[in-house]
Design an enzyme around this catalytic site. Structure first.
Site, short mmCIF file in Angstrom:
data_model
loop_
_atom_site.label_atom_id
_atom_site.label_comp_id
_atom_site.label_asym_id
_atom_site.label_seq_id
_atom_site.Cartn_x
_atom_site.Cartn_y
_atom_site.Cartn_z
N ALA A 281 0.83 -1.22 0.00
CA ALA A 281 0.00 0.00 0.00
C ALA A 281 0.86 1.26 0.00
O ALA A 281 0.46 2.30 0.49
CB ALA A 281 -0.93 -0.01 1.22
N GLY A 282 2.07 1.13 -0.57
CA GLY A 282 2.97 2.28 -0.64
C GLY A 282 2.56 3.24 -1.74
O GLY A 282 1.38 3.33 -2.11
N ARG B 87 13.64 1.93 -5.90
CA ARG B 87 15.04 2.35 -5.95
C ARG B 87 15.22 3.78 -5.45
O ARG B 87 14.28 4.57 -5.46
CB ARG B 87 15.62 2.17 -7.35
CG ARG B 87 14.88 2.89 -8.46
CD ARG B 87 15.58 2.58 -9.76
NE ARG B 87 14.79 3.08 -10.89
CZ ARG B 87 15.30 3.32 -12.07
NH1 ARG B 87 16.58 3.11 -12.30
NH2 ARG B 87 14.53 3.75 -13.06
N ASP C 37 6.28 2.85 -19.59
CA ASP C 37 7.36 3.35 -20.44
C ASP C 37 6.80 3.98 -21.72
O ASP C 37 7.32 4.99 -22.21
CB ASP C 37 8.33 2.20 -20.80
CG ASP C 37 8.90 1.55 -19.54
OD1 ASP C 37 9.03 2.26 -18.51
OD2 ASP C 37 9.21 0.34 -19.57
N ASP D 48 -0.82 -4.58 3.34
CA ASP D 48 0.59 -4.21 3.54
C ASP D 48 1.09 -4.89 4.81
O ASP D 48 0.33 -5.23 5.70
CB ASP D 48 0.73 -2.69 3.67
CG ASP D 48 2.13 -2.21 3.33
OD1 ASP D 48 2.33 -1.68 2.20
OD2 ASP D 48 3.05 -2.36 4.18
N VAL E 107 4.33 -5.67 -10.45
CA VAL E 107 4.86 -4.32 -10.65
C VAL E 107 6.25 -4.19 -10.01
O VAL E 107 7.11 -3.46 -10.51
CB VAL E 107 3.89 -3.26 -10.05
CG1 VAL E 107 4.40 -1.84 -10.27
CG2 VAL E 107 2.49 -3.42 -10.65
N SER E 108 6.47 -4.89 -8.90
CA SER E 108 7.73 -4.77 -8.15
C SER E 108 8.93 -5.01 -9.06
O SER E 108 8.89 -5.88 -9.93
CB SER E 108 7.76 -5.77 -7.00
OG SER E 108 6.59 -5.67 -6.23
N ARG F 27 17.20 -0.77 -11.25
CA ARG F 27 16.10 -1.63 -10.80
C ARG F 27 16.63 -3.02 -10.42
O ARG F 27 16.12 -3.67 -9.52
CB ARG F 27 15.05 -1.76 -11.91
CG ARG F 27 14.34 -0.45 -12.23
CD ARG F 27 13.43 -0.62 -13.44
NE ARG F 27 12.66 0.58 -13.77
CZ ARG F 27 13.08 1.51 -14.65
NH1 ARG F 27 14.23 1.39 -15.27
NH2 ARG F 27 12.32 2.55 -14.92
N GLY G 56 1.12 1.40 -5.03
CA GLY G 56 -0.08 0.63 -4.70
C GLY G 56 -1.26 1.55 -4.39
O GLY G 56 -2.37 1.35 -4.89
N HIS H 165 12.08 -3.81 -18.92
CA HIS H 165 11.77 -2.58 -18.17
C HIS H 165 13.02 -2.18 -17.37
O HIS H 165 13.08 -2.34 -16.16
CB HIS H 165 10.57 -2.83 -17.26
CG HIS H 165 10.19 -1.66 -16.42
ND1 HIS H 165 9.78 -0.46 -16.96
CD2 HIS H 165 10.15 -1.50 -15.08
CE1 HIS H 165 9.52 0.38 -15.97
NE2 HIS H 165 9.74 -0.22 -14.83
N ARG I 245 5.50 7.40 -20.96
CA ARG I 245 6.64 8.34 -20.85
C ARG I 245 7.19 8.67 -22.24
O ARG I 245 7.59 9.80 -22.50
CB ARG I 245 7.73 7.72 -19.95
CG ARG I 245 7.29 7.69 -18.49
CD ARG I 245 8.33 7.04 -17.60
NE ARG I 245 7.96 7.23 -16.20
CZ ARG I 245 8.37 6.46 -15.20
NH1 ARG I 245 9.18 5.44 -15.44
NH2 ARG I 245 8.00 6.72 -13.96
P1 NAI Z 1 6.89 1.94 -1.41
O1 NAI Z 1 8.07 1.71 -0.52
O2 NAI Z 1 6.21 3.25 -1.37
O3 NAI Z 1 5.80 0.81 -1.11
C1 NAI Z 1 6.11 -0.54 -1.00
C2 NAI Z 1 5.20 -1.12 0.07
O4 NAI Z 1 5.39 -2.53 0.10
C3 NAI Z 1 5.52 -0.60 1.48
O5 NAI Z 1 4.37 0.02 2.04
C4 NAI Z 1 5.93 -1.84 2.25
O6 NAI Z 1 5.54 -1.83 3.61
C5 NAI Z 1 5.22 -2.93 1.47
N1 NAI Z 1 5.77 -4.26 1.67
C6 NAI Z 1 7.06 -4.64 1.76
N2 NAI Z 1 7.15 -5.97 1.97
C7 NAI Z 1 5.89 -6.45 2.00
C8 NAI Z 1 5.33 -7.74 2.16
N3 NAI Z 1 6.09 -8.83 2.34
N4 NAI Z 1 3.99 -7.85 2.14
C9 NAI Z 1 3.20 -6.77 1.97
N5 NAI Z 1 3.68 -5.52 1.81
C10 NAI Z 1 5.00 -5.37 1.82
O7 NAI Z 1 7.39 1.60 -2.90
P2 NAI Z 1 6.69 2.04 -4.28
O8 NAI Z 1 7.28 3.32 -4.72
O9 NAI Z 1 5.23 1.92 -4.14
O10 NAI Z 1 7.24 0.90 -5.26
C11 NAI Z 1 6.84 -0.44 -5.10
C12 NAI Z 1 7.58 -1.33 -6.08
O11 NAI Z 1 7.16 -1.05 -7.41
C13 NAI Z 1 9.11 -1.13 -6.09
O12 NAI Z 1 9.76 -2.36 -6.24
C14 NAI Z 1 9.34 -0.25 -7.31
O13 NAI Z 1 10.65 -0.38 -7.82
C15 NAI Z 1 8.30 -0.81 -8.24
N6 NAI Z 1 7.90 0.06 -9.34
C16 NAI Z 1 7.68 -0.55 -10.54
C17 NAI Z 1 7.26 0.17 -11.63
C18 NAI Z 1 7.01 -0.53 -12.92
O14 NAI Z 1 6.78 0.14 -13.93
N7 NAI Z 1 6.99 -1.86 -12.95
C19 NAI Z 1 7.05 1.63 -11.54
C20 NAI Z 1 7.27 2.16 -10.22
C21 NAI Z 1 7.68 1.39 -9.17
#
Ligand code: NAI
Length: 308
Positions: free
Chosen positions: A8-9, A82, A148, A32, A118-119, A88, A12, A175, A151
């Site tokens: 839920a970061g 990151r 992408d 989360d 997405v991660s 990544r 999410g 990606h 963008r």
């Molecule tokens: P964030 O740090 O804001 O949120 C990540 C959330 O995951 C946190 O709230 C954390 O508590 C939670 N989390 C961690 N381990 C967990 C688990 N085992 N179970 C449940 N929740 C858990 O990060 P953000 O910015 O939301 O990015 C999330 C991921 O998405 C990153 O890996 C980032 O690199 C990736 N990303 C991918 C994109 C794509 O185009 N595929 C674009 C932007 C981000």
């Protein structure tokens, strides 16, 4: 239509907001690991329901997967993002463990679910879900190319000095900063090839700016972006939920398509009620084929770091 979002970061929660505003899902569950975090985000978002005029019910859960039971679609945004200067690929150690555990928990409670990964590193995380869950291949989709490409269209519209909605274009490949393949040859402005307006040098610059689109934002924000990623994921969720048969570049498991095997990488795909319903093979020229091959080698190298 029940949608679960694990993590839920920033991304999410942004995805949950766009899904709710588009008003096609009956329920969104945010989950989360951080105590109370998903509940807080869900409550905050629900308090926008009367302001934004949606009926989607958003709930939060701290790691209780029973709340996600019978989800139709699940989005995995859990893991670390990151920081400036990071690639990544450097996230793999921590995120592989998280993605593996999260996908297993999701399937336990929703055996029929379609998962959108997405991660990051996203292509490798998508491959990991294929390797470890046993879900059919149409039910596992990686999101990267939709972002992408958005963008790319933004950068093209800047160069063309026209509204982004006049522009069409697509990014395929991995990606990553080096793996993306923006298809400048096929990009158009109101159906006219952009090559009619922009020099080769300018188009190459657009392609380079697109490839480092995420890194540029990470430098500005101190962490990775969330509005466009959240919107891009919500587009994939909607295409599946509403059986739209829309085409997005998605990370798909390839079995011979584009001359590639045993990896997930961005290719155009039709999304509908059965998830990734069809991979679309477009005719690439020799230069594009070479870039795609090099991109695939990069993804495979990262996949090699997985313990599967
Ligand atoms: P964030 O740090 O804001 O949120 C990540 C959330 O995951 C946190 O709230 C954390 O508590 C939670 N989390 C961690 N381990 C967990 C688990 N085992 N179970 C449940 N929740 C858990 O990060 P953000 O910015 O939301 O990015 C999330 C991921 O998405 C990153 O890996 C980032 O690199 C990736 N990303 C991918 C994109 C794509 O185009 N595929 C674009 C932007 C981000």
């Amino acid at each position: 239509m029940k949608v679960t979002i694990v993590g839920a970061g920033a991304v999410g929660a942004s995805c949950a907001e766009y899904v709710a505003i588009k008003n096609f899902a009956s329920e969104v569950v945010l989950l989360d690991i951080k105590e109370g975090y998903a509940e807080g985000k869900a409550m905050d978002l629900m308090q926008t329901a009367t302001l934004n005029g949606f009926d989607t019910k958003i709930t939060g859960s701290t790691n209780d997967y029973s709340k996600t039971a019978n989800s139709d679609i699940a989005v995995i945004t859990s893991g670390i993002p990151r920081k400036p200067g990071m690639t990544r690929e450097e996230l793999i150690g921590i995120n592989a463990g998280i993605v593996k555990e999260v996908s297993a928990n999701l399937i336990k409670h929703s055996p029929e679910v379609t998962i959108i990964v997405v991660s990051n590193p996203m292509d490798t995380m998508t491959y990991l879900v294929h390797k470890t869950t046993g879900l059919p291949k149409n039910k596992i989709i990686g999101m990267g190319g939709a972002l992408d490409s958005a963008r790319f269209k933004y950068r093209l519209s800047e160069a063309l000095e026209c509204p982004p909605s006049d522009v069409d274009g697509m990014v395929i490949g991995g990606h990553s900063d080096t793996g993306m393949v923006p298809l400048t040859r096929l990009a158009t402005r109101n159906s006219v090839p952009v090559t009619a307006f922009l020099s080769e040098d300018r188009l190459n610059q657009v392609a380079e700016d697109t490839k480092v689109g995420g890194a540029t934002l990470t430098k500005l924000l101190g962490t990775s972006a969330w509005y466009a990623p959240g919107a891009a994921v919500s587009g994939l969720v909607q295409a599946i939920a509403c059986d739209q048969k829309k085409m997005f570049p998605c990370s798909a498991l390839l079995e011979g398509e584009y001359g590639l095997n045993d990896l997930c990488i961005g290719v155009p795909a039709i999304l509908g009620k059965d998830g990734l319903e069809k991979i679309v093979e477009i005719q690439l020229d020799d230069a594009e084929k070479a870039k795609m091959k090099e991109s695939a080698e990069g993804v495979k190298k990262t996949n090699g770091l997985l313990d599967v």
